[in-house]
Write a protein that holds these residues in place. Structure first.
Motif, mmCIF file in Angstrom:
data_model
loop_
_atom_site.group_PDB
_atom_site.id
_atom_site.type_symbol
_atom_site.label_atom_id
_atom_site.label_comp_id
_atom_site.label_asym_id
_atom_site.label_seq_id
_atom_site.Cartn_x
_atom_site.Cartn_y
_atom_site.Cartn_z
ATOM 1 N N VAL A 133 -12.839 53.404 -40.511
ATOM 2 C CA VAL A 133 -11.452 53.097 -40.183
ATOM 3 C C VAL A 133 -11.048 51.797 -40.868
ATOM 4 C CG1 VAL A 133 -9.846 52.578 -38.308
ATOM 5 C CG2 VAL A 133 -11.652 54.269 -37.973
ATOM 6 N N PRO A 134 -9.887 51.767 -41.559
ATOM 7 C CA PRO A 134 -9.439 50.519 -42.195
ATOM 8 C C PRO A 134 -9.319 49.399 -41.173
ATOM 9 C CG PRO A 134 -8.088 52.372 -42.906
ATOM 10 C CD PRO A 134 -8.961 52.879 -41.793
ATOM 11 N N ARG A 135 -9.591 48.203 -41.618
ATOM 12 C CA ARG A 135 -9.514 47.045 -40.732
ATOM 13 C C ARG A 135 -8.087 46.873 -40.224
ATOM 14 N NH1 ARG A 135 -12.763 42.694 -39.807
ATOM 15 N NH2 ARG A 135 -11.772 40.779 -39.070
ATOM 16 N N ARG A 136 -7.947 46.737 -38.916
ATOM 17 C CA ARG A 136 -6.627 46.622 -38.309
ATOM 18 C C ARG A 136 -6.097 45.203 -38.457
ATOM 19 N NH1 ARG A 136 -4.449 45.349 -33.286
ATOM 20 N NH2 ARG A 136 -6.496 44.690 -32.559
ATOM 21 N N GLU A 137 -4.809 45.114 -38.784
ATOM 22 C CA GLU A 137 -4.185 43.801 -38.903
ATOM 23 C C GLU A 137 -4.046 43.153 -37.531
ATOM 24 O OE1 GLU A 137 -0.432 44.302 -40.766
ATOM 25 O OE2 GLU A 137 -1.260 44.474 -42.785
ATOM 26 N N SER A 138 -4.246 41.858 -37.479
ATOM 27 C CA SER A 138 -4.013 41.117 -36.245
ATOM 28 C C SER A 138 -2.568 40.647 -36.219
ATOM 29 C CB SER A 138 -4.947 39.907 -36.160
ATOM 30 O OG SER A 138 -4.541 39.046 -35.110
ATOM 31 N N PRO A 139 -1.797 41.058 -35.210
ATOM 32 C CA PRO A 139 -0.395 40.618 -35.164
ATOM 33 C C PRO A 139 -0.260 39.106 -35.114
ATOM 34 C CG PRO A 139 -1.053 41.670 -33.100
ATOM 35 C CD PRO A 139 -2.138 41.925 -34.082
ATOM 36 N N LEU A 140 -1.199 38.434 -34.450
ATOM 37 C CA LEU A 140 -1.127 36.976 -34.375
ATOM 38 C C LEU A 140 -1.297 36.339 -35.750
ATOM 39 C CD1 LEU A 140 -3.029 35.999 -31.103
ATOM 40 C CD2 LEU A 140 -0.659 35.523 -31.683
ATOM 41 N N VAL A 141 -2.259 36.846 -36.520
ATOM 42 C CA VAL A 141 -2.491 36.289 -37.855
ATOM 43 C C VAL A 141 -1.269 36.509 -38.736
ATOM 44 C CG1 VAL A 141 -3.874 36.508 -39.946
ATOM 45 C CG2 VAL A 141 -4.988 36.543 -37.707
ATOM 46 N N VAL A 142 -0.702 37.721 -38.679
ATOM 47 C CA VAL A 142 0.465 38.035 -39.511
ATOM 48 C C VAL A 142 1.644 37.134 -39.154
ATOM 49 C CG1 VAL A 142 2.162 39.814 -40.071
ATOM 50 C CG2 VAL A 142 -0.249 40.418 -39.867
ATOM 51 N N ILE A 143 1.902 36.964 -37.856
ATOM 52 C CA ILE A 143 3.055 36.168 -37.423
ATOM 53 C C ILE A 143 2.853 34.690 -37.720
ATOM 54 C CG2 ILE A 143 4.388 35.439 -35.406
ATOM 55 C CD1 ILE A 143 3.857 38.198 -34.196
ATOM 56 N N LEU A 144 1.657 34.183 -37.444
ATOM 57 C CA LEU A 144 1.421 32.749 -37.603
ATOM 58 C C LEU A 144 1.354 32.335 -39.066
ATOM 59 C CD1 LEU A 144 -1.188 32.111 -34.762
ATOM 60 C CD2 LEU A 144 1.273 31.713 -34.733
ATOM 61 N N ARG A 145 0.932 33.240 -39.941
ATOM 62 C CA ARG A 145 0.866 32.899 -41.363
ATOM 63 C C ARG A 145 2.237 32.908 -42.021
ATOM 64 N NH1 ARG A 145 -4.448 36.169 -43.680
ATOM 65 N NH2 ARG A 145 -6.022 34.659 -42.984
ATOM 66 N N ALA A 146 3.140 33.725 -41.487
ATOM 67 C CA ALA A 146 4.468 33.842 -42.093
ATOM 68 C C ALA A 146 5.354 32.704 -41.591
ATOM 69 C CB ALA A 146 5.087 35.189 -41.742
ATOM 70 N N ALA A 147 5.914 31.955 -42.519
ATOM 71 C CA ALA A 147 6.822 30.869 -42.139
ATOM 72 C C ALA A 147 8.129 31.465 -41.635
ATOM 73 C CB ALA A 147 7.089 29.961 -43.327
ATOM 74 N N PRO A 148 8.627 31.025 -40.476
ATOM 75 C CA PRO A 148 9.868 31.596 -39.942
ATOM 76 C C PRO A 148 11.061 31.372 -40.860
ATOM 77 C CG PRO A 148 9.229 29.624 -38.718
ATOM 78 C CD PRO A 148 8.090 29.958 -39.623
ATOM 79 N N LEU A 149 11.213 30.165 -41.354
ATOM 80 C CA LEU A 149 12.315 29.824 -42.257
ATOM 81 C C LEU A 149 11.836 28.722 -43.192
ATOM 82 C CD1 LEU A 149 15.281 29.686 -39.724
ATOM 83 C CD2 LEU A 149 15.035 31.358 -41.549
ATOM 84 N N SER A 150 12.192 28.840 -44.443
ATOM 85 C CA SER A 150 11.819 27.799 -45.396
ATOM 86 C C SER A 150 12.909 26.740 -45.456
ATOM 87 C CB SER A 150 11.605 28.411 -46.783
ATOM 88 O OG SER A 150 12.820 28.942 -47.283
ATOM 89 N N GLU A 151 12.530 25.577 -45.935
ATOM 90 C CA GLU A 151 13.502 24.488 -46.041
ATOM 91 C C GLU A 151 14.637 24.850 -46.999
ATOM 92 O OE1 GLU A 151 13.761 21.723 -44.457
ATOM 93 O OE2 GLU A 151 11.885 21.674 -43.334
ATOM 94 N N GLY A 152 14.322 25.700 -47.994
ATOM 95 C CA GLY A 152 15.361 26.091 -48.934
ATOM 96 C C GLY A 152 16.415 26.984 -48.307
ATOM 97 N N GLU A 153 16.008 27.814 -47.308
ATOM 98 C CA GLU A 153 16.956 28.716 -46.663
ATOM 99 C C GLU A 153 17.843 27.988 -45.667
ATOM 100 O OE1 GLU A 153 14.138 31.530 -45.045
ATOM 101 O OE2 GLU A 153 14.805 33.055 -46.465
ATOM 102 N N LEU A 154 17.251 27.051 -44.959
ATOM 103 C CA LEU A 154 17.995 26.381 -43.894
ATOM 104 C C LEU A 154 17.438 24.975 -43.715
ATOM 105 C CD1 LEU A 154 20.233 27.087 -41.804
ATOM 106 C CD2 LEU A 154 18.407 27.572 -40.189
ATOM 107 N N ARG A 155 18.295 23.989 -43.809
ATOM 108 C CA ARG A 155 17.862 22.600 -43.629
ATOM 109 C C ARG A 155 18.322 22.131 -42.250
ATOM 110 N NH1 ARG A 155 16.081 20.017 -48.108
ATOM 111 N NH2 ARG A 155 16.370 21.079 -50.113
ATOM 112 N N ASP A 156 17.354 21.897 -41.398
ATOM 113 C CA ASP A 156 17.703 21.459 -40.054
ATOM 114 C C ASP A 156 16.484 20.805 -39.428
ATOM 115 O OD1 ASP A 156 18.147 21.798 -36.979
ATOM 116 O OD2 ASP A 156 20.098 22.208 -37.889
ATOM 117 N N ALA A 157 16.725 19.784 -38.633
ATOM 118 C CA ALA A 157 15.623 19.075 -37.981
ATOM 119 C C ALA A 157 14.925 19.933 -36.939
ATOM 120 C CB ALA A 157 16.157 17.795 -37.329
ATOM 121 N N ALA A 158 15.577 21.036 -36.532
ATOM 122 C CA ALA A 158 15.000 21.893 -35.493
ATOM 123 C C ALA A 158 13.997 22.903 -36.042
ATOM 124 C CB ALA A 158 16.115 22.637 -34.758
#
Length: 631
Positions: free
Chosen positions: A19-44
């Motif tokens: 069986v192919p190795r199953r992706e870990s949802p935590l690893v996928v979510i935590l590795r992906a940056a929610p928003l880059s500084e180029g898309e949105l500049r905000d202190a939050a």
């Protein structure tokens, strides 16, 4: 995934049983940056990133442990705790301004934050935003006006209908009732991709507009659940012929027991039944969640598939006939178009899909695991969990450095399930409930032992949730994306998708409508007021309805057995009850109520008692379906 890699993975699964190795949802979510500084500049932004990580941990905490067999995987912290009230209020002000929608001047940050961190906004806000970013201006404006009604007409949307009105093209089609599914396929093939609003009228009936259209979606939804279509897991159990339960781990032929006494054979059979949860006297008491998702014995005359845990595609083996695979793909392609068009036109479908299928819709299929089997086949999940406990004991023995290889082999071979060796359960590498789908090459002749038990559980899970349904789900996606991009649904979580497609959750069988809520939502008029005896009797009767009675009443009054998202308060226009005009010499107890489904308008005679009203409503709701004529 590229076609070559996908084909190679399938070959490895089928030939070697890996069986192919199953992706870990935590690893996928935590590795992906929610928003880059180029898309949105905000202190939050750092705070949003931290909240995203915490929310992921709360939702997927069970993936950090061997918790696939725990009956409850609810988030550690309720989703409502992550909603930012100030951000939600700011988003609502933008979305409820008709000028923002008409000019397409939605702030860029709103869409980016909503898709990267959906948890900070309530569902209602994201639902409206979904229409704004997914469809044309007029559809978004129409949804805004409907949402304004749900909120009581306050705010900027309250007077929007006085200043602006959406200009939606309408395409009317006439269909026949006797073969509605085939005609629906032709209608969707012709109009699913069209931006025009689809309206349905029935042949030889004068009714037209919202009511017949909602009923069309409800009727087609029911036809898609027919057992003879073989689309859904467990369809065989609902056909009009005796069959074995599709959720059991049973072989097509029972194992032959030789060189054993009659008592030993009886003990073996009892152990097998107990291992598969088939012996009610010896089976452990299920948890509350398991009771909610337990599968009832199908009625002998049932013709539609209906599981409390929802519908999931029937796994198709590699040896399935090409004609069967082609028919299944065609139906799922149509289902994708049908559901997408329903959402596009703000209509509701009545197809109770499993949460596991909704995870496919938001591209979480690589995250599906043994814990998701409980949303497809609860009985099978419980049986696999019992086998998994034995497999875990075998794993611990295999990792014990104090034992020699020969000792490990003997200890693992001696593992039992309730006194019965695994080899004598009579299992092989065949998909449970199928009888013909081999989980790997030569699986029919490969017995399940304590040594390969873990591999068997992994293969059953992989085939049931992923490998066996990939062709159907790819066809579904193809049909869906011919209407609008499936990726737009990622603003929702899988457990919210039922509200997107089906409206307000129907709840449990014994869930009742609150009298106070009914009194607030029902609008008496033309002969009745809030204090009228007939209105009070109606509220008491509706408050006593169970789920099936609620569905019948809603189908009769609105054309759909489901309420829109938001419940009774979201009905647009609201449910209006008026006194049915009769001559003074006529007895109201002799007349049935009638409705105008397009405007949710109930004409109710002033009955002499609650018993008479209950009986007349029941008769009208059960016998007055599927017909739109002048009253």
């Amino acid at each position: 995934i590229c076609h070559y890699c996908r084909t190679k993975q399938v070959r490895v699964v089928r030939a070697e049983g890996l069986v192919p190795r199953r992706e870990s949802p935590l690893v996928v979510i935590l590795r992906a940056a929610p928003l880059s500084e180029g898309e949105l500049r905000d202190a939050a932004l750092p705070a949003l990133g931290l909240l995203r990580a915490l929310h992921a941990l709360c939702r997927h905490w069970h993936t950090l442990y061997r918790a696939a067999c725990l009956p409850d995987h609810r988030p550690l912290v309720p989703n409502a705790e992550f909603i930012n009230a100030k951000l939600a209020a700011k988003a609502n002000r933008q979305l409820q301004d008709p000028l923002v929608i008409m000019t397409g001047n939605l702030p860029p940050w709103l869409k980016k934050i909503a898709y990267a961190c959906p948890f900070v906004l309530p569902f209602e806000c994201r639902h409206l935003l979904f229409y704004v970013v997914s469809f044309d201006r007029d559809r978004a404006l129409q949804r805004l006006l409907e949402a304004g009604g749900e909120r009581g007409g306050g705010g900027a949307a309250g007077g929007a209908d006085e200043r602006v009105a959406p200009r939606l093209d309408r395409r009317k089609r006439t269909v026949q009732r006797h073969n509605v599914l085939r005609q629906a396929e032709h209608v969707m093939h012709e109009f699913a991709h069209s931006k025009a609003l689809l309206e349905i009228q029935y042949e030889n009936e004068v009714g037209t507009g919202l009511g017949p259209t909602l009923e069309f979606y409800a009727l087609v939804s029911q036809e898609l659940q027919r057992a003879d279509l073989d689309l859904w897991h467990g369809s065989e159990n609902f056909k009009q012929k005796p069959t074995s339960f599709g959720g059991e781990i049973v072989k097509s032929q029972p194992p032959v027991v030789t060189d054993r006494s009659a008592d030993a054979a009886a003990r073996l059979a009892s152990s097998v039944r107990d291992a598969l949860n088939l012996d009610e006297e010896r089976a452990p008491e299920p948890s509350d969640l398991e009771k909610e998702t337990s599968i009832p014995s199908p009625a002998p005359d049932a013709t539609y598939v209906s599981w409390p845990c929802g519908l999931f595609p029937q796994a198709v083996g590699r040896n399935a006939r090409a004609s069967h695979v082609s028919r299944a793909k065609a139906k799922f392609r149509f289902l994708g178009k049908f559901m997408a068009k329903a959402v596009m036109d703000s209509r509701m479908v009545d197809i109770p899909l499993s949460v596991s299928m909704y995870r496919w819709l938001v591209s979480e299929e690589k995250w599906l695991s043994l814990s998701d089997v409980r949303h497809v086949a609860p009985e099978l999940w419980r049986s696999l969990c019992r086998l998994r406990r034995v497999a875990e004991r075998a794993r611990v023995i295999a990792l014990d450095s104090r034992q020699s290889a020969e000792q490990k082999t003997q200890l693992i071979s001696g593992l039992e399930l309730d006194g019965c060796p695994i080899e004598e359960l009579g299992l092989d590498f065949i998909l449970p409930g199928d009888g013909c789908t081999e989980l790997r090459r030569g699986g029919r002749d490969l017995p399940v032992t304590a040594h390969n038990l873990h591999n068997y559980i992994d293969l059953v899970t992989h085939w049931l949730l992923y490998e066996g349904v990939t062709k159907q789900m790819e066809a579904f996606r193809e049909g869906f994306e011919s209407v609008f991009p499936l990726a737009n649904l990622k603003i929702f979580y899988p457990e919210e998708m039922e509200q997107v497609f089906c409206g307000s959750p129907s709840g449990g069988r014994d869930q009742r409508w609150e009298p106070r809520m009914l009194a607030e939502c029902i609008r008496p008029d033309h002969g009745y007021n809030a204090e009228s005896r007939a209105i009070r009797m109606l509220i008491d009767i509706l408050a006593s309805y169970n789920r099936e009675e609620q569905r019948l009443f809603l189908q009769f009054v609105t054309g759909s057995p489901r309420l829109p998202t938001g419940g009774f308060k979201a009905l647009n226009p609201p449910l209006t009850v008026v006194r049915k005009s009769l001559e003074s010499s006529l007895d109201p107890d002799e007349y049935l109520p009638s409705v105008m489904t397009c405007v949710n308008y109930l004409k109710l005679p002033d009955y002499t008692s609650a018993e008479v009203m209950r009986g007349k409503l029941r008769l009208a709701a059960s016998e007055g379906q599927h017909s739109f004529h002048l009253s």
